[in-house]
Motif scaffolding. Sequence first.
Motif, PDB file in Angstrom:
ATOM      1  N   VAL A 196       1.121  -9.515   7.363  1.00 25.90           N
ATOM      2  CA  VAL A 196       1.651 -10.291   6.210  1.00 25.90           C
ATOM      3  C   VAL A 196       3.034  -9.920   5.792  1.00 25.90           C
ATOM      4  CG1 VAL A 196       1.357 -10.477   3.760  1.00 25.90           C
ATOM      5  CG2 VAL A 196      -0.746 -10.700   5.246  1.00 25.90           C
ATOM      6  N   THR A 197       3.999 -10.801   5.860  1.00 26.74           N
ATOM      7  CA  THR A 197       5.374 -10.301   5.293  1.00 26.74           C
ATOM      8  C   THR A 197       5.719 -10.235   3.879  1.00 26.74           C
ATOM      9  OG1 THR A 197       6.024 -11.201   7.279  1.00 26.74           O
ATOM     10  CG2 THR A 197       7.761 -10.996   5.799  1.00 26.74           C
ATOM     11  N   LEU A 198       5.941  -9.101   3.337  1.00 30.08           N
ATOM     12  CA  LEU A 198       6.607  -9.103   2.050  1.00 30.08           C
ATOM     13  C   LEU A 198       7.797  -8.817   1.748  1.00 30.08           C
ATOM     14  CD1 LEU A 198       3.404  -6.616   1.268  1.00 30.08           C
ATOM     15  CD2 LEU A 198       3.312  -9.194   0.747  1.00 30.08           C
ATOM     16  N   ARG A 230      10.284   7.529 -12.229  1.00 30.69           N
ATOM     17  CA  ARG A 230       9.129   8.383 -12.274  1.00 30.69           C
ATOM     18  C   ARG A 230       8.048   7.639 -12.850  1.00 30.69           C
ATOM     19  NH1 ARG A 230      11.839  10.162  -8.967  1.00 30.69           N
ATOM     20  NH2 ARG A 230      12.773  12.342  -8.878  1.00 30.69           N
ATOM     21  N   THR A 231       8.079   6.368 -13.002  1.00 30.27           N
ATOM     22  CA  THR A 231       7.108   5.495 -13.558  1.00 30.27           C
ATOM     23  C   THR A 231       6.843   4.296 -12.716  1.00 30.27           C
ATOM     24  OG1 THR A 231       8.146   4.079 -15.285  1.00 30.27           O
ATOM     25  CG2 THR A 231       7.363   6.420 -16.123  1.00 30.27           C
ATOM     26  N   PHE A 232       5.638   3.976 -12.873  1.00 28.76           N
ATOM     27  CA  PHE A 232       5.093   2.715 -11.942  1.00 28.76           C
ATOM     28  C   PHE A 232       5.820   1.385 -12.236  1.00 28.76           C
ATOM     29  CE2 PHE A 232       2.465  -0.743 -10.524  1.00 28.76           C
ATOM     30  CZ  PHE A 232       2.483  -0.453  -9.133  1.00 28.76           C
ATOM     31  N   GLU A 233       5.681   1.363 -13.634  1.00 27.82           N
ATOM     32  CA  GLU A 233       6.317   0.262 -14.342  1.00 27.82           C
ATOM     33  C   GLU A 233       7.893   0.184 -14.180  1.00 27.82           C
ATOM     34  OE1 GLU A 233       4.426   2.529 -15.748  1.00 27.82           O
ATOM     35  OE2 GLU A 233       2.443   1.426 -15.553  1.00 27.82           O
ATOM     36  N   SER A 234       8.435   1.334 -13.987  1.00 27.17           N
ATOM     37  CA  SER A 234       9.799   0.980 -13.644  1.00 27.17           C
ATOM     38  C   SER A 234      10.343   0.769 -12.204  1.00 27.17           C
ATOM     39  CB  SER A 234      10.507   2.414 -14.040  1.00 27.17           C
ATOM     40  OG  SER A 234      10.326   2.745 -15.346  1.00 27.17           O
ATOM     41  N   LEU A 235       9.360   0.795 -11.362  1.00 24.70           N
ATOM     42  CA  LEU A 235       9.775   0.365  -9.933  1.00 24.70           C
ATOM     43  C   LEU A 235      10.171  -1.043  -9.853  1.00 24.70           C
ATOM     44  CD1 LEU A 235       6.605   1.863  -7.964  1.00 24.70           C
ATOM     45  CD2 LEU A 235       9.188   2.584  -7.730  1.00 24.70           C
ATOM     46  N   PRO A 236      10.855  -1.641  -9.095  1.00 22.69           N
ATOM     47  CA  PRO A 236      11.353  -3.117  -8.771  1.00 22.69           C
ATOM     48  C   PRO A 236       9.884  -3.829  -8.724  1.00 22.69           C
ATOM     49  CG  PRO A 236      12.673  -1.754  -7.391  1.00 22.69           C
ATOM     50  CD  PRO A 236      11.535  -0.792  -8.097  1.00 22.69           C
ATOM     51  N   GLU A 237      10.030  -4.788  -9.068  1.00 20.78           N
ATOM     52  CA  GLU A 237       8.619  -5.758  -9.170  1.00 20.78           C
ATOM     53  C   GLU A 237       8.125  -6.123  -7.693  1.00 20.78           C
ATOM     54  OE1 GLU A 237       7.119 -10.354 -10.144  1.00 20.78           O
ATOM     55  OE2 GLU A 237       9.242  -9.956 -10.420  1.00 20.78           O
ATOM     56  N   LYS A 238       8.851  -6.210  -6.803  1.00 21.49           N
ATOM     57  CA  LYS A 238       8.695  -6.438  -5.270  1.00 21.49           C
ATOM     58  C   LYS A 238       8.079  -5.116  -4.841  1.00 21.49           C
ATOM     59  CE  LYS A 238       9.956 -10.629  -5.233  1.00 21.49           C
ATOM     60  NZ  LYS A 238       8.919 -11.551  -5.517  1.00 21.49           N
ATOM     61  N   CYS A 239       8.385  -3.879  -5.168  1.00 18.00           N
ATOM     62  CA  CYS A 239       8.100  -2.705  -4.642  1.00 18.00           C
ATOM     63  C   CYS A 239       6.518  -2.389  -5.216  1.00 18.00           C
ATOM     64  CB  CYS A 239       8.957  -1.489  -5.269  1.00 18.00           C
ATOM     65  SG  CYS A 239       8.467   0.068  -4.604  1.00 18.00           S
ATOM     66  N   ARG A 240       6.521  -2.790  -6.589  1.00 20.79           N
ATOM     67  CA  ARG A 240       5.036  -2.689  -7.406  1.00 20.79           C
ATOM     68  C   ARG A 240       3.825  -3.789  -6.427  1.00 20.79           C
ATOM     69  NH1 ARG A 240       7.909  -3.324 -12.059  1.00 20.79           N
ATOM     70  NH2 ARG A 240       6.865  -5.595 -12.325  1.00 20.79           N
ATOM     71  N   GLU A 241       4.700  -4.724  -6.055  1.00 29.72           N
ATOM     72  CA  GLU A 241       3.749  -5.801  -5.367  1.00 29.72           C
ATOM     73  C   GLU A 241       3.325  -5.263  -4.130  1.00 29.72           C
ATOM     74  OE1 GLU A 241       5.886  -9.169  -5.160  1.00 29.72           O
ATOM     75  OE2 GLU A 241       5.747  -9.775  -7.337  1.00 29.72           O
ATOM     76  N   TYR A 242       4.136  -4.404  -3.370  1.00 26.67           N
ATOM     77  CA  TYR A 242       3.690  -3.890  -2.057  1.00 26.67           C
ATOM     78  C   TYR A 242       2.627  -2.722  -2.337  1.00 26.67           C
ATOM     79  CZ  TYR A 242       4.402  -1.253   2.527  1.00 26.67           C
ATOM     80  OH  TYR A 242       4.003  -0.713   3.524  1.00 26.67           O
ATOM     81  N   VAL A 243       2.787  -1.907  -3.423  1.00 24.38           N
ATOM     82  CA  VAL A 243       1.690  -0.922  -3.558  1.00 24.38           C
ATOM     83  C   VAL A 243       0.473  -1.539  -3.903  1.00 24.38           C
ATOM     84  CG1 VAL A 243       1.230   0.835  -5.113  1.00 24.38           C
ATOM     85  CG2 VAL A 243       3.492   0.738  -4.228  1.00 24.38           C
ATOM     86  N   GLU A 244       0.457  -2.867  -5.024  1.00 27.56           N
ATOM     87  CA  GLU A 244      -0.632  -3.435  -5.290  1.00 27.56           C
ATOM     88  C   GLU A 244      -1.408  -4.085  -3.915  1.00 27.56           C
ATOM     89  OE1 GLU A 244       0.976  -5.550  -8.401  1.00 27.56           O
ATOM     90  OE2 GLU A 244       0.536  -3.978  -9.881  1.00 27.56           O
ATOM     91  N   PHE A 245      -0.530  -4.363  -3.182  1.00 26.10           N
ATOM     92  CA  PHE A 245      -1.052  -5.347  -1.909  1.00 26.10           C
ATOM     93  C   PHE A 245      -1.992  -4.258  -1.219  1.00 26.10           C
ATOM     94  CE2 PHE A 245      -1.230  -6.740   2.572  1.00 26.10           C
ATOM     95  CZ  PHE A 245      -1.689  -7.935   2.081  1.00 26.10           C
ATOM     96  N   ILE A 246      -1.492  -3.085  -0.986  1.00 24.63           N
ATOM     97  CA  ILE A 246      -2.020  -2.178  -0.354  1.00 24.63           C
ATOM     98  C   ILE A 246      -3.494  -1.655  -0.993  1.00 24.63           C
ATOM     99  CG2 ILE A 246      -2.231   0.401   0.750  1.00 24.63           C
ATOM    100  CD1 ILE A 246       1.017  -0.106   0.806  1.00 24.63           C
ATOM    101  N   GLU A 247      -3.234  -1.516  -2.421  1.00 26.52           N
ATOM    102  CA  GLU A 247      -4.485  -0.943  -2.984  1.00 26.52           C
ATOM    103  C   GLU A 247      -5.477  -2.142  -3.102  1.00 26.52           C
ATOM    104  OE1 GLU A 247      -2.707   1.342  -7.052  1.00 26.52           O
ATOM    105  OE2 GLU A 247      -2.605  -0.718  -7.115  1.00 26.52           O
TER     106      GLU A 247
END
Length: 180
Positions: free
Chosen positions: A128-130, A141-158
């Motif tokens: 899958v290409t993200l 230092r907070t998850f909410e402050s990460l760029p949206e695409k970065c949060r999506e990468y983490v959430e994809f793994i989760e």
Amino acid sequence: IGGVCTGLAIPPKQIGRIIGVIKAYTTRVGGGPFPSEQLNEIGTTLQEVGHEYGTTTGRKRRCGWLDLVVLKYSTMINGYDVLNLTKLDVLDGLEEIKVAVKYKIDDKELDGFPADLDLLGRVTVEYVTLPGWKTDISKIRTFESLPEKCREYVEFIENFLGVKMGWIGVGPSRDAMITR
């Protein structure tokens, strides 16, 4: 977790929370099959940016895209309650990020990670290409402050593994960690 029980004689019921530590990409030392290995510019970038060299020998580690097939297997046999994702910042400069999600042999999807190394050496990988986030995250230092695409990468793994990230490493310094 099995090594803890057999090697240290600690019974499974004495173990509390099981924390899996994973990199944001996959590495390997030594020979043998490595389905998501990148023998190209991506692999070199992961080696150099991630400082993927053996501590004792100085040899380059083999690097590739995150392999969720092997991580799903590891999650199944170890029963992780939570994950610690390291080296997420190594992916900062990439335009796109691939994640291995399936193994196939002769166009037939395998049910999971093969126990047979010969079989593993013959698999083709479905990715899958993200999109990448192309932003320095090392000071965040907070998850909410990460760029949206970065949060999506983490959430994809989760979502793929069914396990949440408790910690996310965003840089080489000791305090470069997001706690969730």
